[in-house]
Design a protein around this motif. Sequence first.
Motif, short mmCIF file in Angstrom:
data_model
loop_
_atom_site.label_atom_id
_atom_site.label_comp_id
_atom_site.label_asym_id
_atom_site.label_seq_id
_atom_site.Cartn_x
_atom_site.Cartn_y
_atom_site.Cartn_z
N THR A 40 83.07 -62.89 -34.73
CA THR A 40 81.88 -62.31 -35.35
C THR A 40 81.75 -60.84 -34.99
O THR A 40 81.87 -60.47 -33.82
N ARG A 84 75.95 -63.20 -30.72
CA ARG A 84 77.02 -63.37 -31.70
C ARG A 84 77.78 -64.68 -31.51
O ARG A 84 78.19 -65.31 -32.49
N GLN A 127 73.87 -56.52 -39.49
CA GLN A 127 74.22 -57.84 -40.00
C GLN A 127 75.50 -58.34 -39.34
O GLN A 127 76.42 -57.57 -39.07
N MET A 128 75.53 -59.66 -39.07
CA MET A 128 76.69 -60.30 -38.44
C MET A 128 77.57 -60.93 -39.51
O MET A 128 77.06 -61.58 -40.44
N VAL A 151 79.38 -57.14 -35.74
CA VAL A 151 78.04 -56.68 -36.09
C VAL A 151 78.16 -55.30 -36.73
O VAL A 151 78.79 -54.40 -36.16
N VAL A 166 74.89 -65.44 -39.76
CA VAL A 166 76.26 -64.93 -39.88
C VAL A 166 76.81 -65.36 -41.23
O VAL A 166 76.66 -66.53 -41.62
N ALA A 171 70.44 -66.48 -35.04
CA ALA A 171 71.38 -65.54 -35.64
C ALA A 171 71.78 -66.01 -37.04
O ALA A 171 71.84 -67.22 -37.30
#
Length: 661
Positions: A522, A287, A530-531, A524, A455, A453
Amino acid sequence: MRRKPPLAPGETTQTACARALLRGGVDELSGELLSPGVLAMRVGWCAELVSGITQALLAEHWNSADVAQLASGVDAGGQRLPSQAWMALRRLGWTAGPPQGVRVSDRIVRMAQEQAGRLLRSAQWRAELTAGVLTTWPADASKRTTEEWQQVRAALPDGRHLPSSVIRARTRQIAAYAQATRRLPADVFELEGAPRAARMLLLAACDRQQATLERSDTDPRQVLLRLQLPTRADPRAYADWTWVACPITLPAIVPTSAVLHLPTLCLQGQSVRAEVAFTHAVPQTRRSGHTVALGVDWGLNTLLSAGAARLHPDGRITTLGAGARFHAAGVLAKQHRLRRLSERLHAKTDQYQRLADQDAPHTELSGKHDVLRREIGHVSARRSHLNDALAWAAARWAVDQAIAARASVIYLEDLRSLEATGMGRTLNTRLSQTVRGQIADHIRHLAAQTGIAVVTVPAKNTSRHCPHCLCPLRHRKAPDRPTTPGWAWALCPNPGCSWQGDRDQGAWRRIAARGLAHQTKTVVDRGTGQMTIHNVVDTLEARAVIPPAAAMTSRADRSKTGPTRRRTTRPAPRRRGAPSPARPVGRAGQRPEGHAPTGRDRLPRAAHRHQGVTTISTPTRRRHRPRGAALGAGFHLHAHTTPPRWAPPMPDATTDMGSLS
């Protein structure tokens, strides 16, 4: 077959789906070769039996009490329900059977219960959303006040972060029901009827007594699917069920080390499509702790604009290059033509239907109506395939940009609450036809394969504020028209900054800087994984600035060491005034003067005698034929894809040169 692949330290699993086509089979009892049409007919008989049982379960339990009990996760005795839908329905005692006189195995009932359980579980979220909207029904359904927005968000589960477009869509649906019936619905089960069961076979709910899947020892891409199918539409005994062996060729996107699961069989016309699920090991994402990020901004004419930014140990954020763009103008133009064609076909179909309702049955009119309905289906399939190809191409391009920049995270602009209203009929339609959701899902899928990742960050003021000083920008039509209002070009009014550039290029800088500054915020999602960064913190936003690059100065000594070279008084003539070179025999040779070659039978794209010099639209006298696919460049001339990357990318020595173009 193993259910999970072996994992190394720092790895996790990813489950994906690959589509394959069943091109035939063999009846193991009689040894008869089954053609694709015969195989589709037998699969269709089995799917009809499963669909009938599923529809009976949905009709019986489509109510708020049963759906709430299934979604609670516990039975009447307080014990936890299994995660498999068919097992949960059996624990609750919800079952159904085939029609009278039809003999099916218990695995056929399992597939029906699995499909019905999934549909009933998915209805719980819509039930809670509808209940929250009905509880806080506004005085004016077309426009809520600030207090009414706060009330409806407080009444919804996770309503604080729910996109406003979802609430508005549900409000419009309830308002349409109230206008038709003169009252509000009691719940979503009155607002919506029981869903229709699809004709498909969820083989994941079966065991080896119904279906098996084995991989070839010599060729990992070849697998053999064995399943029991009926020999007639209404099997009367177990003897009417026989084993059928179907070879399947897996696409190249399935790794050889992946663990395969039983597929889902779907009927597509006169063929059967198998959606094979597989699980493989991928690098684990994190994250926070990112130093290099890729910011991606959504656009209309330019579908994606992206660029990389670096977070230094002292907190400074700098860009790595000038960024890049994903142009899909040709694909979007084709999509627009197909949409217009679909609208005209729908208008004709509606007119034929009105004429048929008013007059006596007319054979010729009915035939025309059927032809148009089939044509609408073909056009809809073309639009769907085009959108899917565009989404995969854009996602592949964005992930490739992140790999080239050695970024560990991709920050996407969150535009789920964007509604295409108030911007004109043409612009509203173009905005509503974009495939942002599909592109975001594909980016997450492809990025997870390389440990990157993804985001989403809030989109507020990403295109309105300057990336260098956060001052509100002034938007103009073009850089050479600084006084004409527009949106393409942005100017910073701050005298100490004076930044100017393309609006989308400034937006990806703001997105990347905001993501790097807020990466500790951030979160989750437990359900989807999903971030997301939900909120913007003022203290962190103040750090999300990208200082202007230092001016480049040359250290070479440029002092004058001799007399200035004399320039000629007769410069070379311009290209328009210079005579054309002698043209050799054949197609080779130097191009003559002018914008359009005169010695070619077919001119490429917009280089046509009946168009202007700067025109990029399709010539009016010839049918548009994209040349990119014919040359192997991709599915369209303006959008290209690259093969998937299963291994970690090799280090790129040109990455530090400062450009992503």
